[in-house]
Design an enzyme around this catalytic site. Sequence first.
Site, PDB file in Angstrom:
ATOM      1  N   HIS A   3     -19.012 -50.387  33.990  1.00 27.44           N
ATOM      2  CA  HIS A   3     -18.595 -49.153  34.339  1.00 27.44           C
ATOM      3  C   HIS A   3     -18.539 -49.232  36.033  1.00 27.44           C
ATOM      4  O   HIS A   3     -17.486 -48.606  36.717  1.00 27.44           O
ATOM      5  CB  HIS A   3     -19.715 -48.003  34.058  1.00 27.44           C
ATOM      6  CG  HIS A   3     -19.272 -46.674  34.601  1.00 27.44           C
ATOM      7  ND1 HIS A   3     -18.058 -45.780  34.426  1.00 27.44           N
ATOM      8  CD2 HIS A   3     -19.829 -45.784  35.453  1.00 27.44           C
ATOM      9  CE1 HIS A   3     -17.995 -44.528  35.296  1.00 27.44           C
ATOM     10  NE2 HIS A   3     -19.332 -44.640  35.588  1.00 27.44           N
ATOM     11  N   GLU A  36     -32.303 -31.154  42.187  1.00 27.07           N
ATOM     12  CA  GLU A  36     -32.237 -29.620  41.554  1.00 27.07           C
ATOM     13  C   GLU A  36     -30.896 -29.124  41.073  1.00 27.07           C
ATOM     14  O   GLU A  36     -30.805 -28.924  39.907  1.00 27.07           O
ATOM     15  CB  GLU A  36     -33.115 -28.783  42.314  1.00 27.07           C
ATOM     16  CG  GLU A  36     -33.129 -27.233  41.674  1.00 27.07           C
ATOM     17  CD  GLU A  36     -33.806 -26.274  42.575  1.00 27.07           C
ATOM     18  OE1 GLU A  36     -33.837 -25.407  42.241  1.00 27.07           O
ATOM     19  OE2 GLU A  36     -34.283 -26.864  43.578  1.00 27.07           O
ATOM     20  N   SER A  52     -15.503 -42.707  38.344  1.00 28.37           N
ATOM     21  CA  SER A  52     -16.475 -41.775  37.494  1.00 28.37           C
ATOM     22  C   SER A  52     -16.479 -40.455  37.852  1.00 28.37           C
ATOM     23  O   SER A  52     -15.154 -39.632  37.891  1.00 28.37           O
ATOM     24  CB  SER A  52     -18.176 -42.400  37.687  1.00 28.37           C
ATOM     25  OG  SER A  52     -18.651 -42.015  36.646  1.00 28.37           O
TER      26      SER A  52
END
Length: 259
Positions: free
Chosen positions: A236, A178, A87
């Site tokens: 996936h 973040e 990925s």
Amino acid sequence: MSVELHAVDTGGEGTPLVVVHGLMGSADNWRSHVKQWHRKRRVVAVDLRNHGRSPHAPGMRYADMAGDLLACLDRLGIERCHLLGHSMGGKVAMTLARQASQRIASLIVADIAAIRYGHGHDAIFAALHHVASHAPSNRREVDALLAEHVEDKGTRLFLATNLERRDDGRMGWRLGLEHIEAGYEAIRDLPDGEGAYAGPSLILRGGRSTYVTDEMLPGLRELLPRAELVTLDAGHWLHAESPTEFQAAVNDFITAVEG
């Protein structure tokens, strides 16, 4: 400036296999595969920046993450390796193969294409923030909070691999959430670098995944002109859903490359 990545290094002889996880993943997710591969070779599984036990830092461009990985190879004395990325980690691997092809003996790209993907993680980001705001005390509470945004149990279990217990006894994320969220546009983007990787390569895709469709293969083959294609009966997370077949495909490919 590169980040000093945490790496699980089995040691061993021969050309190492270096494994790079995907978004929200970590080296820990590859523990059973690393154990199997170590029977034949040295294996190194890394935590990318803002993941696992690696430091948190701004910037999620593929050039930056590939730079972190190259610095890690240098630190571990790895001149040449077989490189496997799943990925997001597959885009990191493709970037490094473009930038430092002489360091890559072969490239294995697991269920990712060389395209810019759409927004597919809004619910996951919402779920992660929801958990963080409630500071739960146990995994059962975490799962209940995640379920308010993420219906699939398998996805919730995967996200829960990123939990850690804080000094106050509450559960929290070890992710640099973040920085990941701020860098999400870069994560969605194409691999960095120019030209093609001309070395031996393998595209592994899940037949029940939409991440690498037939329409996406021409673009992948431009970047990886020598690529072989193997499709597994999986989604996936093909390495977790079809671990035996995944192991066999990787082993057969590396064996053929090494002659």
